[in-house]
Scaffold this motif. Sequence first.
Motif, PDB file in Angstrom:
ATOM      1  N   ALA A 131       0.839  -1.200   0.000  1.00 14.83           N
ATOM      2  CA  ALA A 131       0.000   0.000   0.000  1.00 14.83           C
ATOM      3  C   ALA A 131       0.869   1.243   0.000  1.00 14.83           C
ATOM      4  O   ALA A 131       2.027   1.216   0.431  1.00 14.83           O
ATOM      5  N   GLN A 134      -0.427   6.394   2.597  1.00 24.18           N
ATOM      6  CA  GLN A 134      -1.729   6.675   3.210  1.00 24.18           C
ATOM      7  C   GLN A 134      -2.490   5.392   3.551  1.00 24.18           C
ATOM      8  O   GLN A 134      -3.453   5.433   4.310  1.00 24.18           O
ATOM      9  N   THR A 136      -4.235   3.580   1.435  1.00 23.57           N
ATOM     10  CA  THR A 136      -5.436   3.392   0.623  1.00 23.57           C
ATOM     11  C   THR A 136      -5.130   2.980  -0.811  1.00 23.57           C
ATOM     12  O   THR A 136      -5.903   2.256  -1.433  1.00 23.57           O
ATOM     13  N   GLY A 137      -4.018   3.458  -1.343  1.00 28.10           N
ATOM     14  CA  GLY A 137      -3.632   3.107  -2.699  1.00 28.10           C
ATOM     15  C   GLY A 137      -2.648   1.956  -2.725  1.00 28.10           C
ATOM     16  O   GLY A 137      -2.294   1.384  -1.677  1.00 28.10           O
ATOM     17  N   THR A 138      -2.196   1.598  -3.915  1.00 24.26           N
ATOM     18  CA  THR A 138      -1.276   0.474  -4.104  1.00 24.26           C
ATOM     19  C   THR A 138      -0.114   0.932  -4.970  1.00 24.26           C
ATOM     20  O   THR A 138      -0.327   1.512  -6.037  1.00 24.26           O
ATOM     21  N   VAL A 155      -9.354   4.253  -7.080  1.00 28.46           N
ATOM     22  CA  VAL A 155      -9.618   4.768  -5.735  1.00 28.46           C
ATOM     23  C   VAL A 155      -9.823   3.607  -4.761  1.00 28.46           C
ATOM     24  O   VAL A 155     -10.593   2.686  -5.034  1.00 28.46           O
ATOM     25  N   GLY A 156      -9.091   3.624  -3.656  1.00 29.13           N
ATOM     26  CA  GLY A 156      -9.230   2.566  -2.657  1.00 29.13           C
ATOM     27  C   GLY A 156      -8.665   1.235  -3.096  1.00 29.13           C
ATOM     28  O   GLY A 156      -9.113   0.177  -2.623  1.00 29.13           O
ATOM     29  N   SER A 157      -7.633   1.254  -3.945  1.00 30.02           N
ATOM     30  CA  SER A 157      -7.139  -0.004  -4.510  1.00 30.02           C
ATOM     31  C   SER A 157      -6.569  -0.947  -3.465  1.00 30.02           C
ATOM     32  O   SER A 157      -6.628  -2.174  -3.631  1.00 30.02           O
ATOM     33  N   GLY A 159      -7.708  -1.622  -0.511  1.00 30.15           N
ATOM     34  CA  GLY A 159      -8.832  -2.407  -0.019  1.00 30.15           C
ATOM     35  C   GLY A 159      -9.334  -3.389  -1.052  1.00 30.15           C
ATOM     36  O   GLY A 159      -9.698  -4.536  -0.718  1.00 30.15           O
ATOM     37  N   HIS A 160      -9.364  -2.979  -2.305  1.00 34.75           N
ATOM     38  CA  HIS A 160      -9.827  -3.879  -3.368  1.00 34.75           C
ATOM     39  C   HIS A 160      -8.865  -5.047  -3.553  1.00 34.75           C
ATOM     40  O   HIS A 160      -9.306  -6.188  -3.760  1.00 34.75           O
TER      41      HIS A 160
END
Length: 207
Positions: A131, A134, A136-138, A155-157, A159-160
Amino acid sequence: MRHEVDLVVPVKTLDRAKTRLTSATGGDPVSHAALALALALDTVSAAVATPAVRRVVTITSDPAVAAEMAALGVESVPEPAEPGLNAALRHGAHALRSTRVGALQADLPALKPDELQAAIEAAGYRRAFVADRQGTGTTLLLAAPGAELDPRFGVGSAGHHRSSGAVPLSGQWPTLRCDVDTEADLRLAFGLGLGARTANALPAWTT
């Protein structure tokens, strides 16, 4: 079996790349294009210097980017007809036709090869990701050997990717986590130690 991987690095055409960094170069399009190119070149140079990385392929439709990558000994593949980052990464992964592939973002100008090496080794043979700072991203996604990359960037990768079964890697690796989208990001990367091309492309506030 060693922990080795072939990496796909997507690079937008320079007129579309890093639009939120316009303020860092005073709005001059030539300086902005030079900075965007430098970010990608420093990222790819660090990847090429990483022992566990066997091969790097960039996905780009920009001839200037492809020419500069060729000077580094890196092949470029044009973007596919299907739009979007994930489509480009799937296209690149299929073009590689290798046992194990990974996706590395192109905006990591402070990246140190030892951090990328450590992340690849920490992944072992699992599908895994790193990640951004932050959380949230990758910045890096690694497929398991012989398996599909299955990229889910956007967005939010982070978590995905986690939801899709990829293992989050917990190492510190500040230069691997420091992707650059804004001038504030660029200043943080500067503090970590930029690659030479990005440092040379920066404005006077870095001196």
